[in-house]
Design a protein around this motif. Structure first.
Motif, PDB file in Angstrom:
ATOM      1  N   LEU A 145     -13.211  67.825  12.648  1.00 53.77           N
ATOM      2  CA  LEU A 145     -12.237  68.300  11.525  1.00 53.77           C
ATOM      3  C   LEU A 145     -10.543  68.298  12.326  1.00 53.77           C
ATOM      4  O   LEU A 145      -9.381  67.516  11.609  1.00 53.77           O
ATOM      5  CB  LEU A 145     -12.007  70.303  11.667  1.00 53.77           C
ATOM      6  N   VAL A 146     -10.617  67.643  13.290  1.00 55.24           N
ATOM      7  CA  VAL A 146      -9.410  68.000  13.911  1.00 55.24           C
ATOM      8  C   VAL A 146      -8.858  65.957  14.535  1.00 55.24           C
ATOM      9  O   VAL A 146      -7.219  66.410  13.462  1.00 55.24           O
ATOM     10  CB  VAL A 146      -9.443  68.047  15.479  1.00 55.24           C
ATOM     11  N   LEU A 147      -8.955  66.012  13.969  1.00 56.10           N
ATOM     12  CA  LEU A 147     -10.118  64.434  14.143  1.00 56.10           C
ATOM     13  C   LEU A 147      -9.908  63.674  13.132  1.00 56.10           C
ATOM     14  O   LEU A 147      -9.943  61.851  12.931  1.00 56.10           O
ATOM     15  CB  LEU A 147     -10.408  63.687  14.969  1.00 56.10           C
ATOM     16  N   ALA A 148      -9.963  64.087  11.465  1.00 56.08           N
ATOM     17  CA  ALA A 148      -9.943  63.609  10.200  1.00 56.08           C
ATOM     18  C   ALA A 148      -8.919  62.883   9.634  1.00 56.08           C
ATOM     19  O   ALA A 148      -8.631  63.443   8.671  1.00 56.08           O
ATOM     20  CB  ALA A 148     -11.118  64.929   9.546  1.00 56.08           C
ATOM     21  N   GLY A 149      -8.708  62.337  10.123  1.00 52.63           N
ATOM     22  CA  GLY A 149      -6.754  61.877   9.509  1.00 52.63           C
ATOM     23  C   GLY A 149      -5.845  62.530   9.748  1.00 52.63           C
ATOM     24  O   GLY A 149      -5.599  64.204  10.593  1.00 52.63           O
ATOM     25  N   GLY A 150      -4.889  62.680   8.383  1.00 55.65           N
ATOM     26  CA  GLY A 150      -3.830  63.531   8.356  1.00 55.65           C
ATOM     27  C   GLY A 150      -2.688  62.785   9.150  1.00 55.65           C
ATOM     28  O   GLY A 150      -2.952  61.144   9.190  1.00 55.65           O
ATOM     29  N   LYS A 151      -1.299  63.005   8.286  1.00 54.25           N
ATOM     30  CA  LYS A 151      -0.310  62.372   8.436  1.00 54.25           C
ATOM     31  C   LYS A 151       0.495  62.725   9.699  1.00 54.25           C
ATOM     32  O   LYS A 151       1.081  61.914  10.264  1.00 54.25           O
ATOM     33  CB  LYS A 151       0.878  62.976   7.683  1.00 54.25           C
ATOM     34  N   ARG A 152      -0.166  63.331  10.528  1.00 57.48           N
ATOM     35  CA  ARG A 152       0.557  63.698  12.125  1.00 57.48           C
ATOM     36  C   ARG A 152       2.032  63.810  12.887  1.00 57.48           C
ATOM     37  O   ARG A 152       2.738  63.933  13.407  1.00 57.48           O
ATOM     38  CB  ARG A 152       0.019  62.910  12.980  1.00 57.48           C
ATOM     39  N   LEU A 153       2.614  64.819  11.434  1.00 52.82           N
ATOM     40  CA  LEU A 153       3.902  64.493  11.354  1.00 52.82           C
ATOM     41  C   LEU A 153       4.542  65.905  12.286  1.00 52.82           C
ATOM     42  O   LEU A 153       5.603  65.368  12.502  1.00 52.82           O
ATOM     43  CB  LEU A 153       4.310  65.604   9.951  1.00 52.82           C
ATOM     44  N   ARG A 154       4.044  66.719  12.710  1.00 56.65           N
ATOM     45  CA  ARG A 154       4.125  67.680  13.161  1.00 56.65           C
ATOM     46  C   ARG A 154       4.494  67.242  14.826  1.00 56.65           C
ATOM     47  O   ARG A 154       5.510  66.965  15.413  1.00 56.65           O
ATOM     48  CB  ARG A 154       3.064  68.708  13.629  1.00 56.65           C
ATOM     49  N   PRO A 155       3.383  66.579  15.133  1.00 51.29           N
ATOM     50  CA  PRO A 155       3.863  65.769  16.460  1.00 51.29           C
ATOM     51  C   PRO A 155       5.254  64.758  16.591  1.00 51.29           C
ATOM     52  O   PRO A 155       5.578  64.495  17.435  1.00 51.29           O
ATOM     53  CB  PRO A 155       2.933  65.188  16.320  1.00 51.29           C
ATOM     54  N   THR A 156       5.119  63.948  15.131  1.00 50.41           N
ATOM     55  CA  THR A 156       5.353  62.808  15.059  1.00 50.41           C
ATOM     56  C   THR A 156       7.411  63.918  15.260  1.00 50.41           C
ATOM     57  O   THR A 156       8.336  62.766  15.436  1.00 50.41           O
ATOM     58  CB  THR A 156       5.744  62.335  13.869  1.00 50.41           C
TER      59      THR A 156
END
Length: 357
Positions: free
Chosen positions: A38-49
């Motif tokens: 679930l954690v590594l299922a993609g996503g935009k990773r906006l928060r760490p960016t």
């Protein structure tokens, strides 16, 4: 480079958690593997960016990335906690084009031939997965090799972000049960707390705190920029929830309408409805969902989305998005931050608010 580094940090951390839980009981190893997926299922990773550029805005590009990575990656574990719990509360079937956590666990329950209700098991397991992600986020953040004073400042911002996300979610749920008490202004408050805070505003300030003691002018600029871009992000989400392509968004269209969620888009459409027929079609049924009075016997998302378009509400929302992004860019222009960060944050403001999913 940043996203690969964040993904690698998450993958290494989660691999170690799987090993540890597998040693206790194979069922716990399975739980950890599902959580990892679930954690590594993609996503935009906006928060760490956003956190990264908040940090770079104060440090410049010369500071090594490795010490900041555990803190940046921890934001994705917190995000997974929020998504999993949100999907349970909304009874969502899919996320990013895949089954949601509670659906995954219900499926596992059925395939294993276990006793009891698969749906109840799935919901219970998903809640625990969200809790686990929140604990793991704390553990990963604690691994950042920071001076004690810096870690306290980072934790303070992190805790504020978590509180705002939780109380914003409560208001979101409350709005579904008391939609007649809601206004477009209150919907924007929900957007600021639930979305703007933990998507843009606090991650930026979290990243700034990672840099150590910095000028208050930067924190103020990040706070204002983050609120504006975060609100615009949620307003885009409102539009995508009604008009987005499910093949692109990974979620069914019309879920907000089915739930009767009082989004800014829907509330504006009700305000702008010009005829009794339009107002009747945008009314609520006793369960809270939008109720098309067309004799169809249930919600017709296509009919409602067409009606919302006729009111002019989508154009009004688009204008609100553009106004917020333009103001946010102006705020950055006068902020005492590194030029590379300013350029990246301007680009992020556009990318986050003009996205197709």
């Amino acid at each position: 480079m940043l996203l690969d580094a964040v993904e690698g940090t998450l993958a290494d951390f989660l691999a170690a958690q799987i090993v540890g839980l597998d040693a206790v009981d194979p069922a716990l190893g399975s739980l950890a593997r599902t959580t990892r997926d679930l954690v590594l299922a993609g996503g935009k990773r906006l928060r760490p960016t956003f956190a990264y550029w908040g940090w770079r805005g104060a440090t410049g590009l010369g500071e090594p990335l490795d010490p900041a990575l555990p803190a940046l990656a921890a934001l994705e574990l917190m995000h997974t906690f929020a998504l999993v719990h949100d999907d349970v509360m909304d009874e969502s079937a899919t996320r990013r084009g895949r089954p949601t956590a509670h659906r995954l666990f219900a499926g596992q329950h059925t395939r294993a031939g276990r006793l009891g209700d698969p749906g109840r098991f799935g919901t219970t397991a998903a809640i625990l997965v969200g809790d686990l992600c929140l604990v793991w986020a704390d553990q990963l953040l604690a691994r950042a090799p920071l001076p004690t004073s810096t870690l306290f400042a980072v934790r303070s911002c992190y805790d504020r972000m978590r509180v705002e996300a939780v109380v914003g979610q409560y208001l979101d749920v409350l709005g579904e049960s008391a939609p007649d008490e809601w206004s477009a202004e209150r919907a924007l408050l929900v957007a600021r707390l639930k979305t703007a805070s933990y998507t843009v505003q606090r991650p930026l300030q979290f990243g700034l705190a990672l840099a150590g003691p910095v000028a208050a002018e930067i924190d103020d600029a990040y706070g204002r920029y983050g609120e504006l871009v975060g609100e615009a992000f949620q307003l885009r989400d409102d539009l995508l929830g009604v008009f987005g392509d499910p093949a692109v968004t990974g979620k069914p269209a019309g879920d907000d309408l089915r739930a009767g969620k009082p989004t800014t888009l829907l509330l504006l459409a009700r305000q702008l409805a010009a005829t009794p027929a339009q107002r009747a079609l945008l009314a609520l049924d006793p369960a809270g969902a939008v109720n098309p009075a067309d004799g169809s016997g249930g919600l017709n998302p296509s009919l409602i989305s067409e009606l919302i378009s006729e009111t002019g509400a989508p154009e009004r929302i688009e204008a609100m998005i553009q106004e917020r992004v333009a103001t946010a860019v102006t705020v950055l222009a006068d902020a005492p931050i590194e030029d590379e960060a300013r350029t990246a944050l301007v680009e992020l403001a556009v990318r986050a608010t003009q996205r197709p999913a």
